[in-house]
Scaffold this active site. Structure first.
Site, PDB file in Angstrom:
ATOM      1  CE  LYS A  19      90.590 -16.361  13.115  1.00  0.00           C
ATOM      2  NZ  LYS A  19      89.945 -16.663  11.811  1.00  0.00           N
TER       3      LYS A  19
ATOM      4  CG  HIS B 138      72.581  -7.477  10.384  1.00  0.00           C
ATOM      5  ND1 HIS B 138      73.678  -6.831  10.912  1.00  0.00           N
ATOM      6  CD2 HIS B 138      73.062  -8.310   9.433  1.00  0.00           C
ATOM      7  CE1 HIS B 138      74.783  -7.256  10.303  1.00  0.00           C
ATOM      8  NE2 HIS B 138      74.430  -8.158   9.399  1.00  0.00           N
TER       9      HIS B 138
ATOM     10  CG  ASP C 155      72.665  -2.390  15.063  1.00  0.00           C
ATOM     11  OD1 ASP C 155      72.284  -3.498  15.487  1.00  0.00           O
ATOM     12  OD2 ASP C 155      73.188  -2.237  13.951  1.00  0.00           O
TER      13      ASP C 155
END
Length: 382
Positions: free
Chosen positions: A71, A135, A165
């Protein structure tokens, strides 16, 4: 400590940029690092709120870490300097975030047309749910896979985050990255790999879609051959509380199992579905007559397909796994060894888990990216 140039493994010489995240992205990057790739993890100055002790985060082994604040005014340009020298990139942001930060596929491929840009998400880059949070448990639920796991009289069981995952996410991302790398090296043209956990998890269930079409799979838990419904493919408890996994599917293995378990001659047949409850109760009763140690001795070395259910620490001490070196100790931490194994270019545990920013100077030198040393956008802020 070995340098990346001296790294062993089939991916030695492959450079990977990993934009820091959690879950499946870091695991995929670890897998590439285990196989010899030079993985540089771009950590954020303030890290993730879910991060634990970085010294114990084993999914960051075999990597180096630099700090870049994407950023800050020069942050994206510094990452693009790394991208210009990389073969692969891994990011796990929500769709559109990398683009807003200035390191999306268009920006990166403009800088390096041969780059393979790997995107790791749960829902994918498009679709009604693409922008929403989720998730592992959510992704496996939506694909129908979670409904298959667990007892018939209880809720769906949660297989930690291994199924979605890592199996449906990380491994598919790694395969996609390596397939696209082969294409890039053949043609000079990179591409984007959209690795969505829902896609990978659905793909894992291909066998069961075939069984469903054949009428050989019932859409209820505990009623099928591989979901604990069959007494010959289930878990049972010994007298002292230890558990055993029984996988005696083939008739010859089941015959050995029945002999060693001392099932009576009039016991229900292995595949007499109507009598499965009776056979299950009979097997459970037999297991309850002896301790775990006693049953381990009975089944040791046999083809009965019976294995004790071990904890993680017990697994690390198991004689078979110890003899293979399945678990190793590196820098005082016990952990799984790199897998799979290669006869000519073996992977190795080369580096302890990367601490955020600890390797910035080293990477700046090795990758020829002096902008990494600019304190305005690359140092951890107080």
């Amino acid at each position: 400590m070995p340098t990346p140039q001296s790294a062993s493994g089939p991916l030695a010489g492959v450079r990977v940029v990993e934009l820091a995240g959690i879950g499946p992205g870091p695991f995929a990057a670890m897998l590439l690092g285990d196989l010899g790739a030079d993985v540089v993890r771009v950590d954020r100055p303030h890290g993730s709120p879910l991060a634990g002790d970085p010294a114990l985060d084993l999914t960051n082994r075999n990597k180096r870490s630099v700090l870049v604040d994407l950023k800050s005014p020069g942050g994206a340009a510094t990452v693009l300097d790394l991208v210009a020298r990389a073969d692969l990139l891994i990011e796990g942001y929500r769709p559109g975030v990398a683009e807003r930060l200035g390191v999306g596929p268009a920006q990166c491929l403009a800088r390096n047309p041969a780059l393979v840009y790997g995107r790791m998400t749960g829902w994918g880059q498009d679709g009604p749910l693409a922008a929403t949070a989720g998730h592992d448990i959510d992704y496996t639920a939506l694909t129908g896979v979670l409904s298959m796991i667990g007892p018939p009289d209880g809720p769906p069981a949660i297989p930690v985050n291994l199924l979605g995952d890592y199996a449906g996410g990380s491994l598919y991302l790694a395969v996609g990255l390596l397939a696209a790398l082969q294409h890039a090296r053949s043609t000079g043209t990179g591409q984007v790999v959209d690795a969505a956990i829902v896609d990978g998890t659905a793909h894992l269930a291909t066998l069961f879609w075939g069984l469903l079409a054949q009428g050989q799979w019932q859409e209820r838990r505990g009623a099928n051959l591989l979901d604990g419904g069959a007494p010959c493919y289930a878990t049972y408890q010994a007298r002292d509380g230890g558990w055993f996994a029984v996988g005696a599917l083939e008739p010859q293995f089941y015959a050995e199992f029945a002999r060693l378990l001392e099932l009576p001659a009039d016991a229900p047949a292995q595949y007499d579905l109507a009598r499965w409850p009776e056979l299950r109760a009979l097997i459970a009763t037999r297991f309850a007559t002896r301790t775990a140690a006693e049953w381990s001795a009975v089944f040791a070395g046999s083809d009965a397909c019976v294995t004790p259910v071990l904890t993680l620490r017990q697994a690390a001490a198991d004689p078979h796994l110890s003899s293979r070196g399945t678990y190793l100790e590196h820098d005082g931490l016990t952990q799984p060894a790199p897998a799979p194994r290669f006869s000519v270019t073996p992977g190795a545990l080369r580096r302890a888990p990367a601490r955020p920013g600890a390797d910035t100077a080293e990477v700046a030198r090795d990758w020829h990216v002096p902008a990494l040393l600019d304190p305005d956008h690359c140092e951890r802020k107080p």
